[in-house]
Motif scaffolding. Structure first.
Motif, PDB file in Angstrom:
ATOM      1  N   GLY A 187       0.803  -1.219   0.000  1.00 38.42           N
ATOM      2  CA  GLY A 187       0.000   0.000   0.000  1.00 38.42           C
ATOM      3  C   GLY A 187       0.833   1.264   0.000  1.00 38.42           C
ATOM      4  N   VAL A 188       0.247   2.321  -0.526  1.00 44.48           N
ATOM      5  CA  VAL A 188       0.916   3.624  -0.589  1.00 44.48           C
ATOM      6  C   VAL A 188       0.426   4.475   0.581  1.00 44.48           C
ATOM      7  CG1 VAL A 188       1.308   5.693  -1.962  1.00 44.48           C
ATOM      8  CG2 VAL A 188       1.107   3.467  -3.102  1.00 44.48           C
TER       9      VAL A 188
ATOM     10  N   PHE B   9       7.097   6.057  12.428  1.00 41.52           N
ATOM     11  CA  PHE B   9       7.510   5.716  11.066  1.00 41.52           C
ATOM     12  C   PHE B   9       7.562   6.942  10.159  1.00 41.52           C
ATOM     13  CE2 PHE B   9       2.877   5.296  10.847  1.00 41.52           C
ATOM     14  CZ  PHE B   9       2.566   5.898   9.626  1.00 41.52           C
ATOM     15  N   THR B  10       8.423   6.846   9.152  1.00 40.78           N
ATOM     16  CA  THR B  10       8.591   7.881   8.134  1.00 40.78           C
ATOM     17  C   THR B  10       8.590   7.216   6.770  1.00 40.78           C
ATOM     18  OG1 THR B  10       9.927   9.266   9.615  1.00 40.78           O
ATOM     19  CG2 THR B  10      10.116   9.695   7.247  1.00 40.78           C
ATOM     20  N   VAL B  11       7.849   7.765   5.828  1.00 45.47           N
ATOM     21  CA  VAL B  11       7.847   7.228   4.466  1.00 45.47           C
ATOM     22  C   VAL B  11       9.092   7.728   3.741  1.00 45.47           C
ATOM     23  CG1 VAL B  11       6.636   7.148   2.256  1.00 45.47           C
ATOM     24  CG2 VAL B  11       5.333   7.110   4.394  1.00 45.47           C
ATOM     25  N   LEU B  12       9.922   6.795   3.301  1.00 40.71           N
ATOM     26  CA  LEU B  12      11.149   7.146   2.574  1.00 40.71           C
ATOM     27  C   LEU B  12      10.896   7.264   1.079  1.00 40.71           C
ATOM     28  CD1 LEU B  12      13.668   4.748   4.384  1.00 40.71           C
ATOM     29  CD2 LEU B  12      13.254   7.167   4.859  1.00 40.71           C
ATOM     30  N   GLU B  13      10.014   6.410   0.564  1.00 40.44           N
ATOM     31  CA  GLU B  13       9.738   6.407  -0.873  1.00 40.44           C
ATOM     32  C   GLU B  13       8.428   5.681  -1.135  1.00 40.44           C
ATOM     33  OE1 GLU B  13      12.070   5.256  -5.069  1.00 40.44           O
ATOM     34  OE2 GLU B  13      13.024   4.888  -3.121  1.00 40.44           O
ATOM     35  N   ARG B  14       7.659   6.202  -2.095  1.00 40.30           N
ATOM     36  CA  ARG B  14       6.429   5.539  -2.511  1.00 40.30           C
ATOM     37  C   ARG B  14       6.697   4.762  -3.791  1.00 40.30           C
ATOM     38  NH1 ARG B  14       5.016  10.416  -0.194  1.00 40.30           N
ATOM     39  NH2 ARG B  14       3.655  10.165   1.629  1.00 40.30           N
ATOM     40  N   LEU B  15       6.285   3.482  -3.769  1.00 41.97           N
ATOM     41  CA  LEU B  15       6.565   2.575  -4.875  1.00 41.97           C
ATOM     42  C   LEU B  15       5.242   2.137  -5.499  1.00 41.97           C
ATOM     43  CD1 LEU B  15       9.094   0.517  -2.752  1.00 41.97           C
ATOM     44  CD2 LEU B  15       9.708   2.247  -4.461  1.00 41.97           C
ATOM     45  N   LYS B  16       5.273   1.168  -6.389  1.00 41.73           N
ATOM     46  CA  LYS B  16       4.070   0.663  -7.039  1.00 41.73           C
ATOM     47  C   LYS B  16       3.263  -0.166  -6.043  1.00 41.73           C
ATOM     48  CE  LYS B  16       1.383  -0.276 -10.605  1.00 41.73           C
ATOM     49  NZ  LYS B  16       0.562   0.748 -11.269  1.00 41.73           N
ATOM     50  N   ASN B  17       2.146   0.405  -5.564  1.00 45.09           N
ATOM     51  CA  ASN B  17       1.287  -0.265  -4.583  1.00 45.09           C
ATOM     52  C   ASN B  17       2.051  -0.678  -3.321  1.00 45.09           C
ATOM     53  OD1 ASN B  17      -0.987  -0.126  -6.307  1.00 45.09           O
ATOM     54  ND2 ASN B  17      -0.292  -1.957  -7.397  1.00 45.09           N
ATOM     55  N   ALA B  18       3.081   0.075  -2.998  1.00 49.03           N
ATOM     56  CA  ALA B  18       3.908  -0.244  -1.834  1.00 49.03           C
ATOM     57  C   ALA B  18       4.614   1.016  -1.343  1.00 49.03           C
ATOM     58  CB  ALA B  18       4.936  -1.318  -2.184  1.00 49.03           C
TER      59      ALA B  18
ATOM     60  N   HIS C 180       2.143  -3.605  14.171  1.00 48.06           N
ATOM     61  CA  HIS C 180       1.705  -2.219  14.097  1.00 48.06           C
ATOM     62  C   HIS C 180       1.411  -1.783  12.659  1.00 48.06           C
ATOM     63  CE1 HIS C 180       3.031  -0.354  18.213  1.00 48.06           C
ATOM     64  NE2 HIS C 180       1.879  -1.010  18.271  1.00 48.06           N
ATOM     65  N   MET C 181       2.247  -2.186  11.721  1.00 55.77           N
ATOM     66  CA  MET C 181       2.008  -1.787  10.329  1.00 55.77           C
ATOM     67  C   MET C 181       0.762  -2.481   9.773  1.00 55.77           C
ATOM     68  SD  MET C 181       4.189   0.535  10.051  1.00 55.77           S
ATOM     69  CE  MET C 181       3.809   1.023   8.361  1.00 55.77           C
ATOM     70  N   LYS C 182       0.548  -3.715  10.175  1.00 53.86           N
ATOM     71  CA  LYS C 182      -0.696  -4.381   9.774  1.00 53.86           C
ATOM     72  C   LYS C 182      -1.901  -3.664  10.385  1.00 53.86           C
ATOM     73  CE  LYS C 182      -3.424  -8.593  10.274  1.00 53.86           C
ATOM     74  NZ  LYS C 182      -3.590  -9.888  10.949  1.00 53.86           N
ATOM     75  N   TYR C 183      -1.774  -3.253  11.618  1.00 55.25           N
ATOM     76  CA  TYR C 183      -2.863  -2.613  12.355  1.00 55.25           C
ATOM     77  C   TYR C 183      -3.339  -1.337  11.660  1.00 55.25           C
ATOM     78  CZ  TYR C 183      -5.192  -0.276  16.311  1.00 55.25           C
ATOM     79  OH  TYR C 183      -6.084   0.367  17.134  1.00 55.25           O
ATOM     80  N   ILE C 184      -2.423  -0.589  11.053  1.00 55.58           N
ATOM     81  CA  ILE C 184      -2.825   0.644  10.366  1.00 55.58           C
ATOM     82  C   ILE C 184      -3.096   0.408   8.877  1.00 55.58           C
ATOM     83  CG2 ILE C 184      -1.629   2.123  12.025  1.00 55.58           C
ATOM     84  CD1 ILE C 184       0.580   2.544   9.903  1.00 55.58           C
ATOM     85  N   GLY C 185      -3.093  -0.870   8.462  1.00 58.04           N
ATOM     86  CA  GLY C 185      -3.504  -1.200   7.101  1.00 58.04           C
ATOM     87  C   GLY C 185      -2.393  -1.354   6.087  1.00 58.04           C
ATOM     88  N   TYR C 186      -1.139  -1.424   6.554  1.00 56.63           N
ATOM     89  CA  TYR C 186      -0.003  -1.542   5.635  1.00 56.63           C
ATOM     90  C   TYR C 186       0.926  -2.679   6.089  1.00 56.63           C
ATOM     91  CZ  TYR C 186      -1.723   3.089   4.378  1.00 56.63           C
ATOM     92  OH  TYR C 186      -2.536   4.130   3.988  1.00 56.63           O
TER      93      TYR C 186
ATOM     94  N   ASP D 298       5.507 -11.009   4.651  1.00 55.34           N
ATOM     95  CA  ASP D 298       5.280 -11.478   6.020  1.00 55.34           C
ATOM     96  C   ASP D 298       4.340 -12.686   6.000  1.00 55.34           C
ATOM     97  OD1 ASP D 298       4.570 -11.851   8.727  1.00 55.34           O
ATOM     98  OD2 ASP D 298       4.896  -9.720   9.157  1.00 55.34           O
ATOM     99  N   PRO D 299       4.838 -13.868   6.394  1.00 51.10           N
ATOM    100  CA  PRO D 299       4.019 -15.078   6.309  1.00 51.10           C
ATOM    101  C   PRO D 299       2.947 -15.177   7.388  1.00 51.10           C
ATOM    102  CG  PRO D 299       6.128 -15.592   7.317  1.00 51.10           C
ATOM    103  CD  PRO D 299       6.192 -14.147   6.917  1.00 51.10           C
ATOM    104  N   VAL D 300       3.051 -14.356   8.428  1.00 50.03           N
ATOM    105  CA  VAL D 300       2.111 -14.420   9.550  1.00 50.03           C
ATOM    106  C   VAL D 300       1.091 -13.280   9.500  1.00 50.03           C
ATOM    107  CG1 VAL D 300       1.884 -14.390  12.069  1.00 50.03           C
ATOM    108  CG2 VAL D 300       3.799 -15.590  10.986  1.00 50.03           C
ATOM    109  N   TYR D 301       1.565 -12.065   9.254  1.00 47.29           N
ATOM    110  CA  TYR D 301       0.700 -10.894   9.341  1.00 47.29           C
ATOM    111  C   TYR D 301       0.350 -10.277   7.990  1.00 47.29           C
ATOM    112  CZ  TYR D 301       2.240 -11.297  14.187  1.00 47.29           C
ATOM    113  OH  TYR D 301       2.522 -11.783  15.446  1.00 47.29           O
ATOM    114  N   GLY D 302       0.940 -10.789   6.919  1.00 47.05           N
ATOM    115  CA  GLY D 302       0.654 -10.268   5.597  1.00 47.05           C
ATOM    116  C   GLY D 302      -0.329 -11.134   4.839  1.00 47.05           C
ATOM    117  N   PRO D 303      -0.614 -10.786   3.574  1.00 48.52           N
ATOM    118  CA  PRO D 303      -1.492 -11.614   2.745  1.00 48.52           C
ATOM    119  C   PRO D 303      -0.947 -13.035   2.626  1.00 48.52           C
ATOM    120  CG  PRO D 303      -1.084  -9.488   1.694  1.00 48.52           C
ATOM    121  CD  PRO D 303      -0.155  -9.573   2.859  1.00 48.52           C
TER     122      PRO D 303
END
Length: 312
Positions: free
Chosen positions: A184-185, A221-230, A248-254, A259-264
């Motif tokens: 996600g962006v 957290f700080t966004v360093l760079e926005r990528l394609k859907n990431a 925490h990143m999963k909790y806010i939707g990113y 990640d095999p446990v908390y990601g898709p």
């Protein structure tokens, strides 16, 4: 047997309503990701686990209010072997060593991981000169990073260093900076996640944001760079809880890519394990008082992932 053998630590629980009817050999692994069910069954059989003061069988069904006591024994009278495994050492003196751990390496021996760990490699490199406070299986280890997280880890060679580094971790004075690639962006430049973490009652080998039986957890957290859907983000830990950045990143939707446990469930990206790297570690030297700051560049698999996401 449990009464005549040395123990590593005593664990005690009062069974709550949510564990009513749970098998004893499924209950214990809920509280520690390194306790396999097979190992727990051995401990139960050997008398290290008692319910209301009595030894029970593995299939005993717990009742609300049961008092469970587990006297954790040393890992199979563990004698950890020194192994000549190459290490990427970024700082070393007589008190402290900072290692850049590769993704896929377990930090210390445990059930199912008796060899090939960072501790095995450190014992060979340091010729056994590591702090003994962490016990036989964890010499020198004052903090950990997950198996599939790469990056910097500080290790104590002396008990003086061990005590000092642990105290600095408790005081939140250790600088810990991670870099992650998330799904996600993220639209804003900066953010803070202040959300308590505890065991997920539905998937108890996972952590989750929860207010009951939890500990405060804060990630900046700080966004360093926005990528394609990431997004490429820098995360600074104010606290250091298990799986903190991942949850925490999963909790806010990113959630973290890979990640095999908390990601898709399906990972279509060229990386095995979560895209997370411990880039910076900073601490006050236990002996000299000097501020030490060590930095490690991103590993090749994360660089490749970022490049791939830029080309999409």
């Amino acid at each position: 047997m449990a009464e005549t053998m040395d123990i590593v630590e005593r664990h005690e629980w009062e069974v709550t309503e949510e564990y009513e009817g749970e098998r004893l050999d499924k209950f214990l692994p809920s509280f520690h990701e390194e306790w396999s069910r097979a190992r727990v069954q051995d401990w139960i059989r050997d008398g290290f686990v008692r319910v209301n003061g009595q030894v029970k069988k593995s299939n005993y069904r717990l009742k609300q209010g049961d008092q469970v006591v587990f006297d954790e024994p040393p890992i199979a009278e563990l004698e950890v072997a020194a192994e000549a495994i190459p290490l990427d050492i970024r700082y070393e003196d007589q008190d402290v060593i900072v290692v850049n751990k590769p993704r896929g390496m377990v930090v210390h021996p445990g059930a199912g991981n008796e060899t090939g760990t960072l501790v095995n490699a450190l014992l060979a490199h340091c010729k056994g000169e590591l702090s003994g406070i962490g016990g036989v299986a964890r010499p020198g280890i004052v903090h950990r990073i997950d198996k599939d997280t790469s990056g910097l880890l500080m290790v104590a060679k002396t008990d003086l260093a061990h005590q000092s580094l642990v105290e600095q971790l408790k005081e939140h004075s250790v600088e810990r900076v991670y870099v992650a690639v998330v799904h996600g962006v993220i639209p804003h430049e900066h953010g803070t996640v202040d959300a308590p973490l505890g065991r997920d009652p539905n998937h108890r080998q996972r952590m989750t944001v929860i207010h009951k039986n939890s500990k405060q957890a804060v990630t900046h957290f700080t966004v360093l760079e926005r990528l394609k859907n990431a997004s490429l983000v820098e995360c600074r830990l104010e606290t250091g809880r298990t799986h903190q950045i991942r949850v925490h990143m999963k909790y806010i939707g990113y959630p973290l890519i890979g990640d095999p446990v908390y990601g898709p469930k399906k990972n279509n990206h060229p990386i095995t394990g979560q895209a997370l790297h411990a880039k910076v570690i900073g601490f006050t030297h236990p002996r000299t008082g000097e501020r030490i700051r060590v930095e490690a560049e991103l590993p090749a698999d994360m660089e490749n992932l970022i490049l791939t996401l830029k080309m999409k």
